[in-house]
Design an enzyme around this catalytic site. Structure first.
Site, PDB file in Angstrom:
ATOM      1  N   TRP B 167       0.841  -1.215   0.000  1.00  0.00           N
ATOM      2  CA  TRP B 167       0.000   0.000   0.000  1.00  0.00           C
ATOM      3  C   TRP B 167       0.863   1.247   0.000  1.00  0.00           C
ATOM      4  CZ3 TRP B 167      -3.995  -1.945  -1.831  1.00  0.00           C
ATOM      5  CH2 TRP B 167      -4.503  -3.166  -1.386  1.00  0.00           C
ATOM      6  N   ASP B 168       1.980   1.201   0.699  1.00  0.00           N
ATOM      7  CA  ASP B 168       2.903   2.337   0.662  1.00  0.00           C
ATOM      8  C   ASP B 168       3.410   2.582  -0.758  1.00  0.00           C
ATOM      9  OD1 ASP B 168       2.912   3.094   3.341  1.00  0.00           O
ATOM     10  OD2 ASP B 168       4.548   1.746   3.875  1.00  0.00           O
ATOM     11  N   PHE B 169       3.792   1.522  -1.433  1.00  0.00           N
ATOM     12  CA  PHE B 169       4.385   1.711  -2.760  1.00  0.00           C
ATOM     13  C   PHE B 169       3.337   2.104  -3.806  1.00  0.00           C
ATOM     14  CE2 PHE B 169       8.024  -0.727  -0.958  1.00  0.00           C
ATOM     15  CZ  PHE B 169       9.000   0.217  -1.220  1.00  0.00           C
ATOM     16  N   GLY B 172       2.735   5.757  -3.041  1.00  0.00           N
ATOM     17  CA  GLY B 172       3.840   6.597  -3.499  1.00  0.00           C
ATOM     18  C   GLY B 172       3.765   6.872  -4.994  1.00  0.00           C
TER      19      GLY B 172
END
Lengths: 412, 412
Positions: B167-169, B172
């Site tokens: 989810w972070d990537f 981003g």
């Protein structure tokens, strides 16, 4: 739908997940995204789940807010029409191979003499042209052999595939970014660009960007198995007395203090600090290194409290925690979906099935967010696009339809 | 590094993964990305893995090719300098809360009178302002309870967290896209924009975009457990006689035919088709529905062949397959890393540790790809940026350093 990208038109010839996602994000920001498919539907047109009438719920979500043109892409004439659409539009997203009829060169060659300024974004498998999919690049990346229970034997642990096609979704978002980067460059210089994004490079490159490639080389070995624990910080899943599983994480001093207070562990933590000669407030290091001792304390506390009580305390302390939902629970959860402004009312989906529909992930205070649009029927915009983009008369389009080169809506 | 975004400057005030990733992608495309941190480093400055000298391999990979400014962000004066940098630059990526000193309104208020055109992209936790991290939004999304072995009891299966902070990537990459979308709009209209991207909405929205939200509501129940099998198509992990685990996938007729040939299963498949009254070539449906029978045939064939032989046959048939690597294996794999043009030579990393460094995921035939740049030392560009962006004299900067408001490089 926002209008940040209004005025931008993109031809998308896509299948599966990554490539449609790139177009979806553009469409949800107001671009005109024209998906051009084979007249019977692309390779993803009947991807699971299918409704009883055979409509793909996958397709109608990944292609929301787009237009659809359906051509016989097995015929030279249909392929020529697609190349011409891409050339006149000047912007292309595709996952067809570079060696296909829709190469950057083939499209650029159809642009006005001496002024080819095509921007094409092409999703590939591996950088060397070998086929790949989310599942296979994931196998190569090393992640599947790191997931799963901590007590699985390191040497023989089976891989755990991720149900989320994460590489597809990262690649899709990255391609939407790369498209706009190339358009910004064209706006500044007049130059077009061929942009290739290999799914495999997104996987191995993300592994490297996260620091994990350097980590493995620095260690000279694989990382120890962590199970559900967070690498290098304090966090894991726990289970309350009434059986609710939840995740907690503490990466900052404030989060740590809040967790200790919410679990009522102040004295126990002080005692453990005395025993171990560390101060857990000092940072991630001591909390991670002594995680097994800490996890035991936290699980014991969780096992003595019911979720209603425990979650109230976690919320009151401003900690970062979340209850695990099954996906069916998540799909109708008030906080996540029904009361979440990310979702709008069901538009007229091709499936006829009504459910909350996503807006763009980005929300912009003060701008009109509008309502989510449905995916098109296959070929719904064939006539409109061939007329407006290629200047074909309704007679000429009718002939293409009669000859099976173009197809109008598959609604009926 | 490519130059598609040259001329663009962005202030990034970030921590953890999603927000630095957005800046990283911009920097790898040629933008000047100025990361402004607290003078002792942000919350992620000592994120694992740390080298013996205490340098974070995570930080130096997520901040590659950026500039670094270090200020005392706990002081009013340091905060004012950051607000002024963001205001004069006009472009901001951050994961600080909207209620912090770095709100969109506070920055826009410092722009020239009557012409605020700030574009800010803010990564949030949940849309309602509650904190969240990759691990916690993942718990909510439903995915962790779908991962893991097929034979785990559906009702009691524990969650399996993903080691990849997917989810972070995704967030981003999406934020890099959203930034460029808002810049495109500003180029066209002169208007700035406040763009908020909640990590939680990326998770639940991706689940919905994939079709899974609609699927769960249509079923009225959760999906059956699949283990490592691909949902709705043919694919799973198998194990060769000599113990090599590998993933195969067949989503197209050509891939299916190739797999059957490579495994030498033509006759067995024909016999099974006769027994079941189906034709597996007809599409994903019959292959998925009868997957357990098929998996048995494929695993029996795999167990009778060594990997060298089997992989040669899989390659000769042009199938989509991949061997599972451990991450340590992946990190020095010739195909993935050492012979992959995604990676360039080690630049002068702050850690002093040399390893292959990533370029942008996108590659552009005919454009100069250059070599990967290193992450900065903390504060390495404080002097340059304060002078160039804010017009401060070297004397004024020296005074800020002496008073502890600004800090120069932490190299020594």
């Amino acid at each position: 739908m926002y209008n940040l990208l209004s005025g931008l038109s993109v031809i998308e010839t896509s299948s599966f997940v990554a490539s449609p996602t790139a177009g979806l994000y553009c469409a949800q920001m107001g671009a005109e995204v024209i998906r051009v498919d084979h007249k019977e539907g692309g390779l993803d047109y009947d991807r699971y789940m299918l409704t009883e009438a055979g409509r793909s719920l996958s397709w109608e979500n990944l292609n929301r807010a787009k237009k659809s043109v359906a051509l016989d892409l097995r015929s030279g004439e249909g392929r020529e029409l697609l190349v011409e659409l891409a050339a006149t539009t000047g912007n292309l997203i595709t996952n067809l191979p570079e060696k296909s009829f829709l190469s950057h060169g083939a499209v650029a060659a159809r642009q006005p003499d001496g002024a080819p300024d095509l921007v094409s974004v092409r999703i590939m498998g591996w950088h060397d042209g070998r086929q790949a999919m989310d599942f296979t690049v994931n196998a190569a990346s090393g992640y599947p052999l790191m997931c799963g229970p901590e007590d699985w034997d390191m040497a023989n642990a089976p891989p755990v595939n991720q149900v989320l096609p994460a590489w597809d979704f990262i690649t899709g978002a990255y391609c939407a970014f790369a498209l706009l980067a190339a358009l910004r460059h064209r706006d500044a210089t007049g130059e077009g660009n061929e942009v290739r994004v290999p799914l495999g490079d997104v996987a191995i490159g993300t592994m490297a960007n996260s620091g994990a490639l350097a980590e493995m080389l620095y260690r000279g070995a694989d990382r120890e198995r962590l199970g559900n624990a967070i690498w290098g910080a304090f966090g894991r899943d726990f289970r309350s007395r009434d059986g609710v599983r939840f995740m907690v994480a503490a990466l900052t001093p404030k989060q740590w203090d809040g967790l200790v207070a919410a679990f009522g562990l102040g004295d126990a933590i002080t005692a453990l600090e005395g025993e171990l000669g560390v101060r857990f407030a000092d940072g991630d290091g001591p909390r991670f290194e002594n995680r097994h001792r800490l996890f035991d304390l936290f699980q014991d506390a969780a096992a003595n409290a019911d979720w209603a009580d425990l979650s109230a305390r976690l919320a009151a302390q401003g900690t970062t925690f979340e209850r695990y939902r099954t996906m069916h629970e998540a799909a109708s959860d008030p906080e996540l979906v029904t009361n979440n402004p990310l979702f709008g009312p069901a538009p007229a989906n091709p499936s006829g099935f009504d459910y909350p529909a996503t807006r763009s992930f980005a929300n912009m205070p003060g701008r009109d967010v509008g309502n989510p649009a449905p995916a098109p029927y296959l070929g719904q915009h064939t006539e409109e696009v061939l007329a407006n983009r290629l200047g074909l008369s309704s007679g000429a389009i009718g002939t293409l339809v009669d000859r099976g080169i173009a197809r109008l809506s598959d609604k009926e």
